[in-house]
Design a protein around this motif. Sequence first.
Motif, mmCIF file in Angstrom:
data_model
loop_
_atom_site.group_PDB
_atom_site.id
_atom_site.type_symbol
_atom_site.label_atom_id
_atom_site.label_comp_id
_atom_site.label_asym_id
_atom_site.label_seq_id
_atom_site.Cartn_x
_atom_site.Cartn_y
_atom_site.Cartn_z
ATOM 1 N N CYS A 119 74.589 -24.804 86.819
ATOM 2 C CA CYS A 119 74.170 -25.614 87.972
ATOM 3 C C CYS A 119 72.677 -25.923 87.914
ATOM 4 N N ASP A 120 71.857 -24.938 87.531
ATOM 5 C CA ASP A 120 70.410 -25.163 87.382
ATOM 6 C C ASP A 120 70.146 -26.262 86.354
ATOM 7 N N HIS A 121 70.839 -26.164 85.228
ATOM 8 C CA HIS A 121 70.670 -27.128 84.129
ATOM 9 C C HIS A 121 70.993 -28.551 84.601
ATOM 10 N N MET A 122 72.184 -28.715 85.177
ATOM 11 C CA MET A 122 72.604 -30.057 85.592
ATOM 12 C C MET A 122 71.767 -30.573 86.760
ATOM 13 N N ARG A 123 71.364 -29.692 87.678
ATOM 14 C CA ARG A 123 70.535 -30.122 88.818
ATOM 15 C C ARG A 123 69.214 -30.714 88.335
ATOM 16 N N ASP A 124 68.535 -30.015 87.410
ATOM 17 C CA ASP A 124 67.255 -30.518 86.904
ATOM 18 C C ASP A 124 67.444 -31.789 86.086
ATOM 19 N N TRP A 125 68.541 -31.866 85.356
ATOM 20 C CA TRP A 125 68.847 -33.073 84.579
ATOM 21 C C TRP A 125 69.118 -34.250 85.517
ATOM 22 N N TRP A 126 69.789 -33.973 86.605
ATOM 23 C CA TRP A 126 70.187 -35.034 87.536
ATOM 24 C C TRP A 126 69.012 -35.539 88.377
ATOM 25 N N THR A 140 71.098 -31.686 64.747
ATOM 26 C CA THR A 140 71.845 -30.601 65.380
ATOM 27 C C THR A 140 71.424 -30.602 66.845
ATOM 28 N N PHE A 141 72.080 -29.786 67.650
ATOM 29 C CA PHE A 141 71.626 -29.601 69.026
ATOM 30 C C PHE A 141 70.821 -28.314 69.066
ATOM 31 N N PHE A 142 69.549 -28.452 69.445
ATOM 32 C CA PHE A 142 68.559 -27.386 69.337
ATOM 33 C C PHE A 142 67.853 -27.257 70.682
ATOM 34 N N SER A 143 67.638 -26.040 71.126
ATOM 35 C CA SER A 143 67.008 -25.850 72.436
ATOM 36 C C SER A 143 65.505 -26.049 72.365
ATOM 37 N N PHE A 144 64.985 -26.849 73.289
ATOM 38 C CA PHE A 144 63.564 -27.144 73.382
ATOM 39 C C PHE A 144 63.093 -26.975 74.827
ATOM 40 N N PRO A 145 61.779 -26.810 75.021
ATOM 41 C CA PRO A 145 61.227 -27.007 76.361
ATOM 42 C C PRO A 145 61.134 -28.502 76.635
ATOM 43 N N VAL A 146 61.688 -28.944 77.758
ATOM 44 C CA VAL A 146 61.693 -30.375 78.063
ATOM 45 C C VAL A 146 61.207 -30.630 79.486
ATOM 46 N N THR A 147 60.740 -31.837 79.700
ATOM 47 C CA THR A 147 60.510 -32.351 81.047
ATOM 48 C C THR A 147 61.533 -33.461 81.271
ATOM 49 N N ILE A 148 61.898 -33.710 82.527
ATOM 50 C CA ILE A 148 62.929 -34.706 82.839
ATOM 51 C C ILE A 148 62.409 -35.604 83.957
ATOM 52 N N SER A 207 64.567 -25.377 79.748
ATOM 53 C CA SER A 207 65.198 -25.300 78.429
ATOM 54 C C SER A 207 66.493 -26.093 78.400
ATOM 55 N N MET A 208 66.627 -26.959 77.399
ATOM 56 C CA MET A 208 67.865 -27.697 77.161
ATOM 57 C C MET A 208 68.077 -27.806 75.656
ATOM 58 N N PHE A 215 74.210 -35.945 76.005
ATOM 59 C CA PHE A 215 74.880 -34.676 75.754
ATOM 60 C C PHE A 215 73.828 -33.569 75.675
ATOM 61 N N SER A 216 74.183 -32.410 76.150
ATOM 62 C CA SER A 216 73.274 -31.268 76.089
ATOM 63 C C SER A 216 74.090 -29.985 76.073
ATOM 64 N N ALA A 217 73.555 -28.960 75.420
ATOM 65 C CA ALA A 217 74.184 -27.635 75.434
ATOM 66 C C ALA A 217 73.329 -26.691 76.273
ATOM 67 N N MET A 218 73.973 -25.734 76.901
ATOM 68 C CA MET A 218 73.274 -24.869 77.856
ATOM 69 C C MET A 218 72.583 -23.689 77.188
ATOM 70 N N THR A 219 71.277 -23.601 77.402
ATOM 71 C CA THR A 219 70.523 -22.390 77.065
ATOM 72 C C THR A 219 69.788 -21.868 78.306
ATOM 73 N N ARG A 220 70.135 -22.435 79.452
ATOM 74 C CA ARG A 220 69.454 -22.064 80.699
ATOM 75 C C ARG A 220 69.740 -20.617 81.104
ATOM 76 N N LEU A 221 70.904 -20.084 80.718
ATOM 77 C CA LEU A 221 71.202 -18.689 81.056
ATOM 78 C C LEU A 221 70.198 -17.758 80.383
ATOM 79 N N ASP A 222 69.883 -18.032 79.108
ATOM 80 C CA ASP A 222 68.868 -17.228 78.428
ATOM 81 C C ASP A 222 67.500 -17.402 79.083
ATOM 82 N N GLN A 223 67.192 -18.628 79.510
ATOM 83 C CA GLN A 223 65.916 -18.853 80.206
ATOM 84 C C GLN A 223 65.851 -18.030 81.496
ATOM 85 N N ASN A 224 66.923 -18.057 82.264
ATOM 86 C CA ASN A 224 66.942 -17.304 83.522
ATOM 87 C C ASN A 224 66.858 -15.801 83.277
ATOM 88 N N ARG A 225 67.566 -15.336 82.257
ATOM 89 C CA ARG A 225 67.494 -13.914 81.899
ATOM 90 C C ARG A 225 66.077 -13.530 81.489
#
Length: 374
Positions: free
Chosen positions: A232-239, A264-272, A249-250, A152-162
Amino acid sequence: MKEILKVAVTGATGNLGYAIMGMLGRGAVFGVTQPIQLNLFDVEPQKEVLEAVKMEIDDCALPLVKKIVPTSDLSVAFKDIKAAFLIGSVPRGKGMERKDLLAKNVKIFKEQGEALDKHANKEVRVLVVGNPANTNAWVCSEYAPSIARKNFSAMTRLDQNRATYQIAKKLGVPPSEVRNVFIFGGVTKPIVDCVDEEWLNCEFIETVAKRGAAVIEKRKLSSAMSAANAACDHMRDWWHGTEAGEVVSMAVYADGTYCSAKETFFSFPVTIDDKKEWTILPGLEMSYDTKSKIFKTSRELKAEKEEAMAALCEGPDCKKKEEKEKKRDLCEQPKKADDKKPKAEAKKADDKKPKAEAAKKPADKPKAPEKPKK
């Protein structure tokens, strides 16, 4: 030919759901050779609109879309799916209290978690987009115990892109030349580390945090195209995994790393990696200011989780969990490096103390008198 991948999209008749369909159908997420089945979910009153969305996807004649299933039944929407975009949520209406909004949304994501638990493939990757995304992701994962929390993951990629665009604009370069911008914390109050601290703490943070509101003010609708692109960016990198040296960011299930609120679900810099497994980037050095913001966001997310638990709690076992969560400690609040005086200064200060203070120090314990010799 590859096996058809079943993908669920909730809130499929909304602006964001509508915007994401073409990207999924063209292979922007799962690849240009991966055939997909789109399971489109929305509530019963949106049944006619859902049929219209299906008609439009049909009229796009997208070669990767092999089947479309419009439904208002979660058991149908989540049947054997391997990817889910949970977009649908109740928007905040005029005069609505925050706690009322949270109570409505956590019940939606409780139902979706239970349905995922019963019907989805156990390796499903679930992206929560509907706000409050971090807490909704926790609720959903809590009620899907047979599916790993890491799925499970929550999206913070919009803030990253902004944030990436704002930095590119500041530096006068294309966004493609700005890499490894990342978000700590939650979707509503991003914490971003980058260059130029003065600009970062003023104009930059203000712009990124309020960008969604600025779009609503001008468009009279919330962000759709940019949010769909971020999902789409979030799921593409996860996939598919991140490139070597790249972080994204996830919001993922927190273990206390970087003073995040545990569980809790907290946004971090991650590698996949190529097995869809994420790893939090370790060993980052942070300024006092950034640490303080992370601490503040941790407290906010913990409080929001407690509110969600209160809205959902039924029975003595749940009440025990709620009490346990309230007692859970956060890490210590960060302190400035100069909070403590240097040793030389401390010694100098001690020299100025009145001599009378020295008398306050406890005297050595007197020895017991010796017994007289016989």
